[in-house]
Design a protein around this motif. Sequence first.
Motif, PDB file in Angstrom:
ATOM      1  N   HIS A 160       0.746   4.515  -8.515  1.00 19.49           N
ATOM      2  CA  HIS A 160      -0.473   5.050  -7.899  1.00 19.49           C
ATOM      3  C   HIS A 160      -1.647   4.090  -8.132  1.00 19.49           C
ATOM      4  CE1 HIS A 160      -3.172   8.119  -6.401  1.00 19.49           C
ATOM      5  NE2 HIS A 160      -3.932   7.954  -7.468  1.00 19.49           N
ATOM      6  N   ARG A 161      -1.731   3.555  -9.351  1.00 21.38           N
ATOM      7  CA  ARG A 161      -2.846   2.653  -9.662  1.00 21.38           C
ATOM      8  C   ARG A 161      -2.714   1.326  -8.915  1.00 21.38           C
ATOM      9  NH1 ARG A 161      -3.847   1.829 -15.479  1.00 21.38           N
ATOM     10  NH2 ARG A 161      -5.629   0.712 -14.642  1.00 21.38           N
TER      11      ARG A 161
ATOM     12  N   LYS B  66      -4.965  -2.134  -4.440  1.00 25.71           N
ATOM     13  CA  LYS B  66      -4.973  -2.663  -3.069  1.00 25.71           C
ATOM     14  C   LYS B  66      -6.192  -2.119  -2.321  1.00 25.71           C
ATOM     15  CE  LYS B  66      -2.585  -3.105   1.309  1.00 25.71           C
ATOM     16  NZ  LYS B  66      -1.487  -3.878   1.837  1.00 25.71           N
ATOM     17  N   GLU B  67      -6.436  -0.822  -2.459  1.00 22.20           N
ATOM     18  CA  GLU B  67      -7.532  -0.191  -1.703  1.00 22.20           C
ATOM     19  C   GLU B  67      -8.891  -0.797  -2.052  1.00 22.20           C
ATOM     20  OE1 GLU B  67      -5.103   3.926  -1.067  1.00 22.20           O
ATOM     21  OE2 GLU B  67      -6.817   3.973  -2.414  1.00 22.20           O
ATOM     22  N   ARG B  68      -9.060  -1.170  -3.348  1.00 25.56           N
ATOM     23  CA  ARG B  68     -10.370  -1.726  -3.701  1.00 25.56           C
ATOM     24  C   ARG B  68     -10.365  -3.262  -3.719  1.00 25.56           C
ATOM     25  NH1 ARG B  68      -9.008   0.681  -8.797  1.00 25.56           N
ATOM     26  NH2 ARG B  68      -8.398  -0.904 -10.299  1.00 25.56           N
TER      27      ARG B  68
ATOM     28  N   SER C  52      -0.083  -0.138   4.140  1.00 24.63           N
ATOM     29  CA  SER C  52      -1.010   0.427   3.147  1.00 24.63           C
ATOM     30  C   SER C  52      -0.528   0.175   1.720  1.00 24.63           C
ATOM     31  CB  SER C  52      -1.138   1.935   3.333  1.00 24.63           C
ATOM     32  OG  SER C  52      -1.453   2.211   4.661  1.00 24.63           O
TER      33      SER C  52
ATOM     34  N   ARG D 260      -1.627   1.061  -5.883  1.00 21.61           N
ATOM     35  CA  ARG D 260      -2.137   1.425  -4.551  1.00 21.61           C
ATOM     36  C   ARG D 260      -3.675   1.403  -4.563  1.00 21.61           C
ATOM     37  NH1 ARG D 260       0.918   4.157  -0.382  1.00 21.61           N
ATOM     38  NH2 ARG D 260      -0.532   4.808   1.200  1.00 21.61           N
ATOM     39  N   GLU D 261      -4.263   1.941  -5.652  1.00 25.01           N
ATOM     40  CA  GLU D 261      -5.732   1.931  -5.771  1.00 25.01           C
ATOM     41  C   GLU D 261      -6.265   0.495  -5.844  1.00 25.01           C
ATOM     42  OE1 GLU D 261      -6.377   6.134  -8.231  1.00 25.01           O
ATOM     43  OE2 GLU D 261      -6.439   4.238  -9.313  1.00 25.01           O
TER      44      GLU D 261
END
Length: 272
Positions: free
Chosen positions: A14-15, A20-22, A205, A17-18
């Motif tokens: 999960h982290r 990548k998002e930021r 994503s 993925r975060e």
Amino acid sequence: MGYITEDKRKVTTHRLREMKERGEKISMLTAYDYTMAQIVDGAGIDVILVGDSASNVMAGNVTTLPITLDQMIYHAKSVVRGVERALVVVDMPFGTYQISEMEAVSNAVKIMKVSHADALKLEGGEEILPAIKHLIQVGIPVMGHLGLTPQSINKFGTYAVRAKEDAEAEKLIHDAHLLEEAGCFSIVLEKIPAKLAARVAKELSIPIIGIGAGGAVDGQVLVCADMLGMNKGFTPRFLRRYADLHTIITDAVGHYVEDVKNCNFPNETEQY
Ligand code: KIV
């Protein structure tokens, strides 16, 4: 001194993925033993891959094909004992997930139960999708691996750059989407054109980790022994050497041999 993160929380899928998002790049290296895992984890790496490259690096095989499930489990257990923060991903070795979905699940469950690793990596796209879906269904996080997939070296016949031609590039993009839809939490892209890797990282994503895939992906992975300069002979264009441990270790061992031969070791303070 490098980059030591203040964030000591365990890295999770999960982290990643975060990150990548930021837009925070993900760092990943291989390790196969307790001591190296402790050092690499302590230095702030995000993901440790217990790669089947252990077949080459640790056992001296020419390819990754010979390494067995039990050997991978041995390496994975050793690494997990040395890690506090990094996400530990283990390669499923050749022949342990291609025969049937049930066999894939049984072998995957064995790795997870015995090693206590966090996730598994499997090489391939559409061909192995049923196995990947079954693993994810039983709750095992899966990292994909496309492009140059060393377990297929006998089919490729060469370690040259993959997906330079349109047809192979289109199949790779298609496979990457299938892996994401199946629930993979990340994909490694190995030795493909940087432009193609950038396109995959943009369209998907989930985090895309590159090795020889350029800088426009979400993270980078290298084989630890290669980036530390432990083997002199391996010099692909994508490899940056951050140390010359081959020379450092050779000098240290040579010095030790000299001291033993000249009766300079041990001295009076080094004995009881
Ligand atoms: O086994 C391995 O080391 C790997 C990396 C090259 C990604 O799969």
